[in-house]
Structure formats: structure tokens, C-alpha cells
Design a protein around this motif. Structure first.
Motif, PDB file in Angstrom:
ATOM      1  N   LYS A  71     -48.527 235.436  51.259  1.00  0.00           N
ATOM      2  CA  LYS A  71     -47.421 234.547  50.917  1.00  0.00           C
ATOM      3  C   LYS A  71     -47.907 233.119  51.133  1.00  0.00           C
ATOM      4  O   LYS A  71     -48.595 232.834  52.112  1.00  0.00           O
ATOM      5  CB  LYS A  71     -46.210 234.797  51.830  1.00  0.00           C
ATOM      6  CG  LYS A  71     -45.536 236.129  51.632  1.00  0.00           C
ATOM      7  CD  LYS A  71     -44.263 236.243  52.445  1.00  0.00           C
ATOM      8  CE  LYS A  71     -44.570 236.085  53.925  1.00  0.00           C
ATOM      9  NZ  LYS A  71     -43.391 236.240  54.788  1.00  0.00           N
ATOM     10  N   CYS A  72     -47.535 232.231  50.226  1.00  0.00           N
ATOM     11  CA  CYS A  72     -47.962 230.846  50.388  1.00  0.00           C
ATOM     12  C   CYS A  72     -47.077 229.900  49.589  1.00  0.00           C
ATOM     13  O   CYS A  72     -46.230 230.331  48.804  1.00  0.00           O
ATOM     14  CB  CYS A  72     -49.421 230.676  49.986  1.00  0.00           C
ATOM     15  SG  CYS A  72     -49.792 231.047  48.281  1.00  0.00           S
ATOM     16  N   LEU A  73     -47.280 228.639  49.820  1.00  0.00           N
ATOM     17  CA  LEU A  73     -46.689 227.591  49.003  1.00  0.00           C
ATOM     18  C   LEU A  73     -47.769 227.100  48.056  1.00  0.00           C
ATOM     19  O   LEU A  73     -48.915 226.906  48.460  1.00  0.00           O
ATOM     20  CB  LEU A  73     -46.228 226.414  49.863  1.00  0.00           C
ATOM     21  CG  LEU A  73     -44.958 226.582  50.668  1.00  0.00           C
ATOM     22  CD1 LEU A  73     -44.685 225.311  51.469  1.00  0.00           C
ATOM     23  CD2 LEU A  73     -43.769 226.888  49.775  1.00  0.00           C
ATOM     24  N   ALA A  74     -47.397 226.886  46.816  1.00  0.00           N
ATOM     25  CA  ALA A  74     -48.273 226.212  45.860  1.00  0.00           C
ATOM     26  C   ALA A  74     -47.723 224.797  45.740  1.00  0.00           C
ATOM     27  O   ALA A  74     -46.604 224.600  45.267  1.00  0.00           O
ATOM     28  CB  ALA A  74     -48.259 226.915  44.508  1.00  0.00           C
ATOM     29  N   ALA A  75     -48.483 223.837  46.218  1.00  0.00           N
ATOM     30  CA  ALA A  75     -48.050 222.435  46.210  1.00  0.00           C
ATOM     31  C   ALA A  75     -48.779 221.706  45.094  1.00  0.00           C
ATOM     32  O   ALA A  75     -50.012 221.738  45.018  1.00  0.00           O
ATOM     33  CB  ALA A  75     -48.346 221.780  47.555  1.00  0.00           C
ATOM     34  N   TYR A  76     -48.021 221.060  44.236  1.00  0.00           N
ATOM     35  CA  TYR A  76     -48.575 220.245  43.153  1.00  0.00           C
ATOM     36  C   TYR A  76     -48.404 218.783  43.553  1.00  0.00           C
ATOM     37  O   TYR A  76     -47.306 218.360  43.911  1.00  0.00           O
ATOM     38  CB  TYR A  76     -47.826 220.500  41.853  1.00  0.00           C
ATOM     39  CG  TYR A  76     -48.037 221.870  41.256  1.00  0.00           C
ATOM     40  CD1 TYR A  76     -48.996 222.074  40.271  1.00  0.00           C
ATOM     41  CD2 TYR A  76     -47.265 222.959  41.657  1.00  0.00           C
ATOM     42  CE1 TYR A  76     -49.174 223.321  39.693  1.00  0.00           C
ATOM     43  CE2 TYR A  76     -47.434 224.206  41.091  1.00  0.00           C
ATOM     44  CZ  TYR A  76     -48.390 224.383  40.107  1.00  0.00           C
ATOM     45  OH  TYR A  76     -48.575 225.622  39.540  1.00  0.00           O
ATOM     46  N   ILE A  77     -49.463 217.995  43.463  1.00  0.00           N
ATOM     47  CA  ILE A  77     -49.423 216.590  43.859  1.00  0.00           C
ATOM     48  C   ILE A  77     -49.648 215.728  42.617  1.00  0.00           C
ATOM     49  O   ILE A  77     -50.604 215.956  41.857  1.00  0.00           O
ATOM     50  CB  ILE A  77     -50.482 216.280  44.936  1.00  0.00           C
ATOM     51  CG1 ILE A  77     -50.177 217.087  46.218  1.00  0.00           C
ATOM     52  CG2 ILE A  77     -50.485 214.799  45.281  1.00  0.00           C
ATOM     53  CD1 ILE A  77     -50.948 218.334  46.367  1.00  0.00           C
ATOM     54  N   PHE A  78     -48.755 214.747  42.433  1.00  0.00           N
ATOM     55  CA  PHE A  78     -48.760 213.915  41.235  1.00  0.00           C
ATOM     56  C   PHE A  78     -48.991 212.446  41.573  1.00  0.00           C
ATOM     57  O   PHE A  78     -48.586 211.970  42.630  1.00  0.00           O
ATOM     58  CB  PHE A  78     -47.402 214.000  40.517  1.00  0.00           C
ATOM     59  CG  PHE A  78     -47.066 215.377  40.042  1.00  0.00           C
ATOM     60  CD1 PHE A  78     -47.375 215.765  38.758  1.00  0.00           C
ATOM     61  CD2 PHE A  78     -46.440 216.281  40.886  1.00  0.00           C
ATOM     62  CE1 PHE A  78     -47.062 217.041  38.314  1.00  0.00           C
ATOM     63  CE2 PHE A  78     -46.126 217.558  40.460  1.00  0.00           C
ATOM     64  CZ  PHE A  78     -46.439 217.944  39.169  1.00  0.00           C
ATOM     65  N   VAL A  79     -49.598 211.745  40.643  1.00  0.00           N
ATOM     66  CA  VAL A  79     -49.659 210.280  40.653  1.00  0.00           C
ATOM     67  C   VAL A  79     -49.264 209.842  39.253  1.00  0.00           C
ATOM     68  O   VAL A  79     -49.860 210.289  38.267  1.00  0.00           O
ATOM     69  CB  VAL A  79     -51.071 209.754  41.008  1.00  0.00           C
ATOM     70  CG1 VAL A  79     -51.142 208.251  40.817  1.00  0.00           C
ATOM     71  CG2 VAL A  79     -51.446 210.126  42.429  1.00  0.00           C
ATOM     72  N   LEU A  83     -50.532 215.424  37.175  1.00  0.00           N
ATOM     73  CA  LEU A  83     -51.064 216.313  38.205  1.00  0.00           C
ATOM     74  C   LEU A  83     -52.496 215.907  38.558  1.00  0.00           C
ATOM     75  O   LEU A  83     -53.356 215.854  37.681  1.00  0.00           O
ATOM     76  CB  LEU A  83     -51.039 217.759  37.705  1.00  0.00           C
ATOM     77  CG  LEU A  83     -51.593 218.815  38.650  1.00  0.00           C
ATOM     78  CD1 LEU A  83     -50.755 218.909  39.924  1.00  0.00           C
ATOM     79  CD2 LEU A  83     -51.661 220.161  37.938  1.00  0.00           C
ATOM     80  N   VAL A  84     -52.733 215.617  39.849  1.00  0.00           N
ATOM     81  CA  VAL A  84     -54.069 215.211  40.291  1.00  0.00           C
ATOM     82  C   VAL A  84     -54.666 216.198  41.287  1.00  0.00           C
ATOM     83  O   VAL A  84     -55.891 216.287  41.409  1.00  0.00           O
ATOM     84  CB  VAL A  84     -54.076 213.791  40.895  1.00  0.00           C
ATOM     85  CG1 VAL A  84     -53.667 212.765  39.855  1.00  0.00           C
ATOM     86  CG2 VAL A  84     -53.204 213.687  42.131  1.00  0.00           C
ATOM     87  N   ARG A  85     -53.803 216.919  42.035  1.00  0.00           N
ATOM     88  CA  ARG A  85     -54.278 217.888  43.024  1.00  0.00           C
ATOM     89  C   ARG A  85     -53.308 219.048  43.105  1.00  0.00           C
ATOM     90  O   ARG A  85     -52.134 218.912  42.798  1.00  0.00           O
ATOM     91  CB  ARG A  85     -54.357 217.275  44.431  1.00  0.00           C
ATOM     92  CG  ARG A  85     -55.565 216.451  44.700  1.00  0.00           C
ATOM     93  CD  ARG A  85     -55.714 216.087  46.184  1.00  0.00           C
ATOM     94  NE  ARG A  85     -54.580 215.361  46.719  1.00  0.00           N
ATOM     95  CZ  ARG A  85     -53.938 215.690  47.834  1.00  0.00           C
ATOM     96  NH1 ARG A  85     -54.283 216.752  48.534  1.00  0.00           N
ATOM     97  NH2 ARG A  85     -52.916 214.959  48.256  1.00  0.00           N
ATOM     98  N   GLY A  86     -53.807 220.172  43.572  1.00  0.00           N
ATOM     99  CA  GLY A  86     -52.973 221.324  43.853  1.00  0.00           C
ATOM    100  C   GLY A  86     -53.477 222.005  45.103  1.00  0.00           C
ATOM    101  O   GLY A  86     -54.673 221.952  45.411  1.00  0.00           O
ATOM    102  N   LYS A  87     -52.557 222.623  45.840  1.00  0.00           N
ATOM    103  CA  LYS A  87     -52.962 223.209  47.113  1.00  0.00           C
ATOM    104  C   LYS A  87     -52.148 224.469  47.399  1.00  0.00           C
ATOM    105  O   LYS A  87     -50.943 224.491  47.210  1.00  0.00           O
ATOM    106  CB  LYS A  87     -52.726 222.193  48.225  1.00  0.00           C
ATOM    107  CG  LYS A  87     -53.140 222.651  49.596  1.00  0.00           C
ATOM    108  CD  LYS A  87     -52.777 221.628  50.666  1.00  0.00           C
ATOM    109  CE  LYS A  87     -53.695 220.447  50.636  1.00  0.00           C
ATOM    110  NZ  LYS A  87     -53.549 219.592  51.831  1.00  0.00           N
ATOM    111  N   TYR A  88     -52.855 225.514  47.846  1.00  0.00           N
ATOM    112  CA  TYR A  88     -52.204 226.696  48.387  1.00  0.00           C
ATOM    113  C   TYR A  88     -52.157 226.534  49.903  1.00  0.00           C
ATOM    114  O   TYR A  88     -53.181 226.275  50.533  1.00  0.00           O
ATOM    115  CB  TYR A  88     -52.999 227.971  48.081  1.00  0.00           C
ATOM    116  CG  TYR A  88     -52.991 228.390  46.640  1.00  0.00           C
ATOM    117  CD1 TYR A  88     -51.839 228.912  46.060  1.00  0.00           C
ATOM    118  CD2 TYR A  88     -54.146 228.314  45.870  1.00  0.00           C
ATOM    119  CE1 TYR A  88     -51.841 229.328  44.734  1.00  0.00           C
ATOM    120  CE2 TYR A  88     -54.156 228.720  44.551  1.00  0.00           C
ATOM    121  CZ  TYR A  88     -53.010 229.226  43.984  1.00  0.00           C
ATOM    122  OH  TYR A  88     -53.003 229.638  42.683  1.00  0.00           O
ATOM    123  N   LEU A  89     -50.978 226.699  50.490  1.00  0.00           N
ATOM    124  CA  LEU A  89     -50.806 226.689  51.940  1.00  0.00           C
ATOM    125  C   LEU A  89     -50.327 228.076  52.356  1.00  0.00           C
ATOM    126  O   LEU A  89     -49.206 228.476  51.991  1.00  0.00           O
ATOM    127  CB  LEU A  89     -49.785 225.631  52.363  1.00  0.00           C
ATOM    128  CG  LEU A  89     -50.120 224.197  51.962  1.00  0.00           C
ATOM    129  CD1 LEU A  89     -48.906 223.296  52.122  1.00  0.00           C
ATOM    130  CD2 LEU A  89     -51.267 223.687  52.806  1.00  0.00           C
TER     131      LEU A  89
END
Length: 197
Positions: A71-79, A83-89
Motif C-alpha cells: 500500500k502506498c501513496l502516489a504523489a505527483y509534484i507540479f510546477v 508534472l516534474v516529479r512523482g513519488k511512491y511513499l
């Protein structure tokens, strides 16, 4: 004005200082995070996920997802709505913090299968109190004594797998970043700071 990055991707620079990906009838990037290409808008990312985000802020969208068995969060980071970055936590919880080391190694093995060996594989000990007792390494991570990072690279992305902790809170994350956007977030933060001074 149109500019071409070192990786050969065209971007349009607007008079107001913003930029957008140059599109010529096809997606301007061939890589990204999950099903979204680098440079995708917030609405394009929402459409690619097919569900509403758990958290939505100016520069972030977070979705509850599964990454394999985790189980995780998929975080999308924008500028600038791109979309510039993505992260699984990883959001799994374990009684025995050594399980996080197992999660890290399992994810590392999967990333190795897809992208090959990491170009950098680092283990950091800030305090070696638990270094000689593997059964306590999970505790060492939770205390902030031990952290591990592995790095991969593709033609359009960098990938960073991390295991780290503080105050007995352990994190495992996999972060993807579009190479074309290297430095964009830092430049935006600096511009905001300078604007506030």
C-alpha cells in the motif's frame, strides 16, 4: 520563444516567465510517472489515475495506490501545472522495523530488473551504535542512524529509492524525476524567496 533542452526536448518560454512543453501532435515526452508523461497537466494526471486524489494542493496530487503488494501513496509534484516529479511513499506499517529493510531490498530488486543495476548505491551511518547487530538495523533507521539510497537513470528520468527515518518513523520511497525539469523546482523556490525579500 522556443528553447531546446540538453536532452533534445522543445519547450516554449512565455513572455511572463512561465514555460510549457512544445507539443506537435504527440506527447512531448516519452517517460513519466505511472501513466502520466513529464509535463502533464493536473487534469491529465487525474484522468490517467481515473479517480479523485486523496489530497490536492497547489503543487501536489496524492492518490492511494498499490505498488505490487505494498500500500502506498502516489504523489505527483507540479510546477506551473506541469508534472516534474512523482513519488511512491510506502504506507505499510510493521511492528518489526527490520521489515522496512526487506521492503527496500524487494523494491530494489524489482527496479534492478526493469532498469538494470543502480549507478550509485549508498549506505550512510550517522551513528554506528547498532551497526554490528543486523537485528537492530530497523531501529537504527527509525532513530535516523542508518539510511540507504540507490539511484538509476534512464534517457528522460532519474529514479531514487530511499530508506530513511527519524523519531522512530521509517520511510521507504521511490522517486522519479523528469530530467528536463532538473532545477525548475529550486528556481521557483528561489524566485518566491527573492520576491518575499
Amino acid at each position: 520563444m522556443r528553447a531546446v533542452t540538453e536532452s533534445g526536448v522543445a519547450i516554449d518560454l512565455n513572455e511572463d516567465g512561465t514555460w510549457t512543453a512544445a507539443k506537435h501532435g504527440a506527447a512531448p515526452f516519452t517517460e513519466g510517472f505511472r501513466k502520466a508523461y513529464w509535463g502533464a497537466s493536473r487534469s491529465e494526471v487525474k484522468a490517467s489515475e481515473g479517480s479523485e486524489p486523496q489530497l490536492e494542493q497547489d503543487e501536489y496530487l496524492d492518490f492511494e495506490v498499490r505498488l505490487g503488494r505494498f500500500k502506498c501513496l502516489a504523489a505527483y509534484i507540479f510546477v506551473g501545472d506541469q508534472l516534474v516529479r512523482g513519488k511512491y511513499l510506502i504506507t505499510e506499517e510493521y511492528q518489526n522495523q527490520n521489515q522496512f529493510l526487506t521492503v527496500y531490498e524487494e523494491l530494489k530488486g524489482s527496479i534492478d530488473k526493469k532498469y538494470g543495476s543502480p549507478y550509485k548505491d549508498e549506505t550512510y551511518w550517522l551513528n554506528d551504535l547498532y551497526k554490528d547487530d543486523y537485528s537492530e538495523w530497523g531501529m537504527a533507521v527509525g532513530c535516523g542512524h542508518l539510511s540507504k539510497f540507490s539511484f538509476w537513470e534512464t534517457s528522460g528520468s532519474t529514479i531514487n529509492l530511499g530508506l530513511f527515518g527519524e523519531n522512530f518513523d521509517v520511510q521507504v520511497s521511490v522517486e522519479y524525476a523528469g530530467k528536463i525539469f532538473d532545477g525548475v523546482e529550486d528556481a521557483l523556490k528561489e524566485a518566491r524567496l527573492l520576491g518575499d525579500l
